[in-house]
Design a protein around this motif. Structure first.
Motif, PDB file in Angstrom:
ATOM      1  N   LYS A  57      37.902  -7.344  16.536  1.00  0.00           N
ATOM      2  CA  LYS A  57      37.567  -6.564  17.641  1.00  0.00           C
ATOM      3  C   LYS A  57      36.312  -6.473  18.043  1.00  0.00           C
ATOM      4  O   LYS A  57      35.949  -5.947  19.144  1.00  0.00           O
ATOM      5  CB  LYS A  57      38.574  -5.315  17.308  1.00  0.00           C
TER       6      LYS A  57
ATOM      7  N   PHE B 295      49.187 -18.969  14.885  1.00  0.00           N
ATOM      8  CA  PHE B 295      49.332 -17.915  14.351  1.00  0.00           C
ATOM      9  C   PHE B 295      48.134 -17.225  13.806  1.00  0.00           C
ATOM     10  O   PHE B 295      47.649 -16.346  13.858  1.00  0.00           O
ATOM     11  CB  PHE B 295      50.414 -17.688  13.083  1.00  0.00           C
TER      12      PHE B 295
ATOM     13  N   LEU C  37      53.007 -11.880  20.005  1.00  0.00           N
ATOM     14  CA  LEU C  37      51.988 -10.916  19.860  1.00  0.00           C
ATOM     15  C   LEU C  37      52.714  -9.427  19.275  1.00  0.00           C
ATOM     16  O   LEU C  37      51.843  -8.689  19.063  1.00  0.00           O
ATOM     17  CB  LEU C  37      51.704 -10.683  21.296  1.00  0.00           C
TER      18      LEU C  37
ATOM     19  N   PRO D 216      34.466  -9.690  21.056  1.00  0.00           N
ATOM     20  CA  PRO D 216      35.172  -9.839  22.169  1.00  0.00           C
ATOM     21  C   PRO D 216      34.869 -11.417  23.035  1.00  0.00           C
ATOM     22  O   PRO D 216      35.642 -11.997  23.636  1.00  0.00           O
ATOM     23  CB  PRO D 216      35.171  -8.386  23.191  1.00  0.00           C
ATOM     24  N   GLU D 217      33.587 -11.506  22.696  1.00  0.00           N
ATOM     25  CA  GLU D 217      33.094 -12.893  23.397  1.00  0.00           C
ATOM     26  C   GLU D 217      34.006 -14.294  22.896  1.00  0.00           C
ATOM     27  O   GLU D 217      34.073 -14.913  23.552  1.00  0.00           O
ATOM     28  CB  GLU D 217      31.692 -13.041  23.349  1.00  0.00           C
ATOM     29  N   MET D 218      34.518 -13.855  21.821  1.00  0.00           N
ATOM     30  CA  MET D 218      35.137 -15.026  21.095  1.00  0.00           C
ATOM     31  C   MET D 218      36.594 -15.050  21.486  1.00  0.00           C
ATOM     32  O   MET D 218      37.016 -16.380  21.428  1.00  0.00           O
ATOM     33  CB  MET D 218      34.964 -15.291  19.538  1.00  0.00           C
ATOM     34  N   CYS D 219      37.249 -14.093  21.830  1.00  0.00           N
ATOM     35  CA  CYS D 219      38.509 -13.855  22.079  1.00  0.00           C
ATOM     36  C   CYS D 219      38.789 -13.493  23.311  1.00  0.00           C
ATOM     37  O   CYS D 219      38.065 -12.787  24.132  1.00  0.00           O
ATOM     38  CB  CYS D 219      39.215 -13.083  20.919  1.00  0.00           C
TER      39      CYS D 219
ATOM     40  N   LYS E 206      45.154 -18.006  14.735  1.00  0.00           N
ATOM     41  CA  LYS E 206      44.495 -17.645  15.679  1.00  0.00           C
ATOM     42  C   LYS E 206      44.486 -16.339  16.355  1.00  0.00           C
ATOM     43  O   LYS E 206      43.657 -15.860  16.813  1.00  0.00           O
ATOM     44  CB  LYS E 206      44.179 -19.195  16.912  1.00  0.00           C
ATOM     45  N   VAL E 207      45.622 -16.123  16.543  1.00  0.00           N
ATOM     46  CA  VAL E 207      46.036 -14.733  16.831  1.00  0.00           C
ATOM     47  C   VAL E 207      45.540 -13.745  15.859  1.00  0.00           C
ATOM     48  O   VAL E 207      44.991 -12.791  16.301  1.00  0.00           O
ATOM     49  CB  VAL E 207      47.725 -14.738  17.151  1.00  0.00           C
TER      50      VAL E 207
ATOM     51  N   ARG F 118      43.224 -14.171  14.022  1.00  0.00           N
ATOM     52  CA  ARG F 118      41.686 -13.994  14.102  1.00  0.00           C
ATOM     53  C   ARG F 118      41.145 -13.180  14.976  1.00  0.00           C
ATOM     54  O   ARG F 118      40.203 -12.297  14.924  1.00  0.00           O
ATOM     55  CB  ARG F 118      41.403 -15.262  14.318  1.00  0.00           C
ATOM     56  N   CYS F 119      41.806 -13.096  16.235  1.00  0.00           N
ATOM     57  CA  CYS F 119      41.422 -12.416  17.319  1.00  0.00           C
ATOM     58  C   CYS F 119      41.887 -10.912  17.259  1.00  0.00           C
ATOM     59  O   CYS F 119      41.070  -9.830  17.904  1.00  0.00           O
ATOM     60  CB  CYS F 119      41.800 -12.854  18.803  1.00  0.00           C
TER      61      CYS F 119
ATOM     62  N   THR G 159      43.046 -15.551  26.497  1.00  0.00           N
ATOM     63  CA  THR G 159      42.194 -15.854  25.319  1.00  0.00           C
ATOM     64  C   THR G 159      42.024 -14.695  24.586  1.00  0.00           C
ATOM     65  O   THR G 159      41.668 -14.551  23.359  1.00  0.00           O
ATOM     66  CB  THR G 159      40.837 -16.837  25.912  1.00  0.00           C
TER      67      THR G 159
ATOM     68  N   SER H 212      43.792 -12.155  23.304  1.00  0.00           N
ATOM     69  CA  SER H 212      44.932 -12.343  22.197  1.00  0.00           C
ATOM     70  C   SER H 212      44.722 -13.223  21.343  1.00  0.00           C
ATOM     71  O   SER H 212      45.471 -13.278  20.249  1.00  0.00           O
ATOM     72  CB  SER H 212      46.166 -11.963  22.765  1.00  0.00           C
ATOM     73  N   GLY H 213      43.939 -14.159  21.583  1.00  0.00           N
ATOM     74  CA  GLY H 213      44.028 -15.355  20.654  1.00  0.00           C
ATOM     75  C   GLY H 213      45.036 -16.191  20.652  1.00  0.00           C
ATOM     76  O   GLY H 213      45.185 -17.270  20.128  1.00  0.00           O
TER      77      GLY H 213
END
Lengths: 210, 614
Positions: free
Chosen positions: A204, A194, A84, A207-210, A196-197, A199-200, B156, B158-159
């Protein structure tokens, strides 16, 4: 408002819009890329399972150690805290480097899959081909992402692969095939994580997806 | 040797004793599973193999794939008995852990089989939390909305980890669960639950590449008692009936003809064979009548024959009259015919004479075409009535071209000697005569000519002089082709030649048109002709093969051109001095119009010939 202030305002609005739009586009791109990487890893997992179904026990003993994967020299974050902390462009370049490193090996796997001494070599063959296609798509997609991100430097690591043959006898061929596949499975998981990180981080506003 | 033997025996005895006592070294432990709930830490569990009767200690050792350094488990307590918990600091991802467990007791130790573990492959999240199921009232019926939260440990946001959720619902008495996939969202609406029943709800989750979590504790929800509105049934009925109606409509449409036939049977209308209603609508009676023409009818034979056949015989009376006529006619006088060879011909008789006159008359009259005008030749003699076509189409009407071809030689008394233009006609065998040429209804049917012509009656008039009828010269009307068609006016069949006087056949043109010269030329005025006296060269009408000549004593050469009966009748009456169609003695009976022509007296008029061309 004066003329000048009006102009500034218009420019600001345009820039905001541009950034917003770009952000949206980037988000979609990353979403698509993570979908692809997810598929990539799932395929490799199923391939590994297929191979394991009829793997000679002696082969396991012969299996090289995972540290012998050709991509093991690449320095990657080992845990979440490290990961992160990595900036986005570096994460992206890591993913892309890994991806690039597997183009040739997958070609080799693809060519050797048909002659594998395995009862399910047909399934293995088709899945390997599919892997190849997916890798190409993901490579192209990540290039788009890279362009969209607008990083200045493109520091891709080179991870050469010098092996042209999996082995002369059937057993070693099989074992080497298995080994290569396991290396790829792991690396595909890295890429997926990586992305997916990333992506989130880009999403911003969702937020509901991450 | 003695010592080793003694040691062996002692060991053996000790074993026997320990076995008798029930103690041994520990059994082989076995690593059962290792799990990571959030991809940051992980735990491994083992099961002991048997303690061998003695207190046994277990130790877990591991080493990473790329190093030989062996570490021991850092935490044996957190995860409970026979477990080893690896915290964040000790957990590395994408690295193989080689783990073994060693059981040790007083008598020995035992090592388990090594296990290779990669943390990222052993992810199994905790269960979702705070599962709530709420009944939501909706206009379509109540439903249950199940919502939950992610497991606390999973990051979740931070993914780092991506979770997919699943829930299942059933009534208490049911055997099977109803499973629903909720994806990455943290709520789900469950429909189609039965009213007044209690349901059990459970939720679980899974990482993108990992193991499913355990199901949550059951959440109970009770559906309210409501009456379901069977809207769907009504919708189905409506759609079905609409469908039926559509099919019926389509069928009716397809079969509309037969339906129409059934409901409104057609009324048969009048029909004339070969006759088209369109013609009537178009308003051109000429065309209409033309359609009624039957080709080839009446059957005709050689024209000459006919002509000859129908040659009328004159009598003295006639002669006189003729002579009178001749006297009266100045034209006749004027006309001089060089060729006076024919004995039977008078001066006015000559064809050339006539032709001249006709020509002049023609020219004098200006355009004879395009209008229903008859040009009147100046020849007062019996002239072939040549019907002029009112319209000037093609060659000048009345231009006898085909005269040669035909030589319908009217025993022409008056054959215009001039060989030119229109009115030259050969008179072949010529006995001139009066011929009543009635109307010549011309049709252009070249080869059925004879039928189209009213036959001219010639009469052989032996004596030329006496031949000329009075009116002949005077009212020499040359008609151009009496072409009904060409006239453009509705020519009802064969109107009797519009009160023509003597007509002279000019010629027969190639189109089987008989070109007639009326003896009286209405345009005579120009030439100062004086139409006077009785004139019998007018044909009143032709009906039923009867040519009706009329006597006309009018001084004026009336220009008339009427091709239908009515007109002619009018003409008759309007002429002045009114001798309305007084049949001459030598003329056929005009009192009986519409009856055939009759041969009267000297037979000037012949009935046979006149064949209406329809």
């Amino acid at each position: 408002m004066t003329q000048g202030s009006r102009l500034y305002f218009a420019v600001a609005v345009l820039m905001c819009a541009f950034v917003t739009i770009n952000g949206v586009v980037l988000n979609d791109l990353l979403e698509r890329a993570s979908q692809l990487s997810d598929k990539l890893h799932s395929l490799s997992t199923s391939l590994t399972n297929d191979l394991d179904s009829h793997f000679p026990p002696v082969g396991r003993a012969m299996m090289p150690r995972p540290s012998m994967c050709h991509t093991s020299s690449l320095q990657i974050p080992n845990d979440k805290d490290q990961a992160l902390k990595v900036p986005e462009d570096e994460l992206l370049s890591l993913a892309r480097s890994l991806l690039l490193a597997w183009s040739d090996p997958l070609a080799l796997l693809s060519s050797e899959a048909s002659s594998l001494a395995h009862p399910e070599h047909n399934t293995i063959n088709s899945k390997t081909k599919e892997l190849q296609d997916n890798i190409n798509s993901l490579e192209a997609g990540l290039e788009h992402v890279f362009n969209k991100m607008g990083s200045t430097s493109d520091n891709l690591s080179s991870l050469p692969f010098y092996i042209n043959s999996l082995g002369q006898d059937k057993t070693s061929q099989l074992v080497n095939f298995h080994f290569l596949l396991s290396c790829f499975r792991r690396d595909s998981h890295k890429i997926d994580s990586f992305l997916k990180v990333l992506r989130c981080r880009a999403a911003k506003k969702r937020p509901e997806m991450c | 040797m003695r010592n080793s033997g003694a040691v062996l025996i002692l060991t053996f005895i000790a074993k026997l004793i320990s076995q008798a006592a029930g103690v041994s070294r520990p059994g082989k432990p076995r690593l059962t599973s290792c799990r990571s709930p959030e991809k940051e830490t992980f735990t491994c569990w083992w099961e002991p193999g048997g303690d061998g009767g003695l207190p046994t200690t277990y130790a877990l050792y591991y080493h990473l794939e790329n190093s030989e350094t062996v570490y021991e488990c850092p935490d044996y307590r957190t995860a409970g008995e026979n477990s080893c918990f690896f915290n964040k600091n000790d957990t590395s991802l994408w690295v193989n852990y080689n783990i073994t467990v060693v059981a040790t007791n007083a008598l020995g130790k035992n090592i388990s089989d090594p296990v290779e573990v990669d943390v990222v492959y052993i992810v199994q999240p905790n269960t979702p939390e705070n599962v709530t199921a709420v009944v939501v009232r909706d206009e379509q019926g109540p439903f249950v909305r199940v919502s939950w939260e992610k497991p606390r440990t999973a990051d979740t946001r931070s993914g780092w980890i991506t979770l997919l959720y699943q829930l299942r619902v059933k009534q208490e008495k049911d055997k099977e669960w109803e499973v629903y996939d909720a994806g990455m969202q943290k709520y789900y609406n469950v429909f189609s639950l039965h009213p007044d029943k209690e349901y059990m709800v459970q939720v679980r989750c899974k990482p993108d590449h990992g193991f499913w979590s355990e199901w949550t504790q059951t959440t109970y929800v009770k559906m309210p008692d409501y009456i379901p509105r069977e809207r769907s049934l009504w919708i189905m009925i409506t759609i079905f009936s609409v469908f039926i109606i559509l099919i019926l409509t389509w069928t009716l449409n397809v079969k509309r003809n037969s339906v129409k036939l059934c409901l409104l049977p057609p009324v048969p209308g009048p029909k004339i064979k070969g006759f088209e209603k369109q013609l009537l609508k178009s308003g051109k009676s000429e065309e209409v009548f033309n359609t009624l023409v039957i080709q080839g009818f009446p059957p005709t034979t050689d024209y000459d024959e006919l002509l000859v056949e129908y040659l009328e015989v004159y009598d003295n009376e006639e002669q006189e009259l003729v002579l009178d006529g001749k006297d009266l006619s100045e034209d006749c006088m004027k006309s001089k015919s060089p060729s006076d060879s024919d004995s039977g011909r008078g001066s006015c008789d000559s064809r050339t004479l006539l032709l001249e006159k006709c020509m002049e008359g023609r020219e004098g009259s200006g355009s004879g075409s395009g209008s229903d005008q008859h040009q009147y030749s100046q020849h007062g003699e019996t002239s072939w009535a040549s019907t002029e076509s009112s319209e000037s189409q093609g060659p000048e009407p009345g231009s006898p071209e085909s005269a040669d071809g035909r030589s319908k030689t009217w025993p022409v008394v008056f054959s215009s000697p001039q060989p030119q233009t229109h009115h030259h006609y050969q008179v072949g065998a010529a006995k001139p005569a009066y011929h009543s040429v009635p109307e010549i209804l011309n049709h252009s049917s070249p080869h059925t000519t004879p039928s189209n012509y009213h036959q001219l009656h010639h009469q052989d008039i032996p004596q030329q002089e006496g031949r000329f009828s009075k009116p002949a010269c005077r009212h020499s009307q040359s008609y151009n082709q009496f072409n009904l068609d060409g006239v453009g006016t509705p020519a009802p069949g064969v109107p009797p030649s519009p009160s023509l006087e003597y007509v002279e056949v000019q010629r027969v043109n190639p189109e089987n048109m008989l070109l007639l010269w009326p003896l009286s030329d209405p345009n005579r005025e120009l030439e100062g002709l004086d139409c006077a006296g009785e004139d019998y060269s007018k044909v009143k009408e032709v009906t039923n093969n009867i040519l009706l000549l009329q006597r006309d004593t009018s001084h004026q050469c009336v220009d008339y051109y009427s091709q239908d009966l009515d007109n002619q009748a009018d003409q008759c009456t309007t002429q002045q001095p009114p001798h309305p169609c007084k049949p001459a003695v030598h003329q056929s009976n005009s009192r009986m119009p519409h009856e055939g022509m009759r041969v009267m007296g000297n037979g000037y008029v012949d009935s046979t010939v006149l064949m209406p061309s329809y």
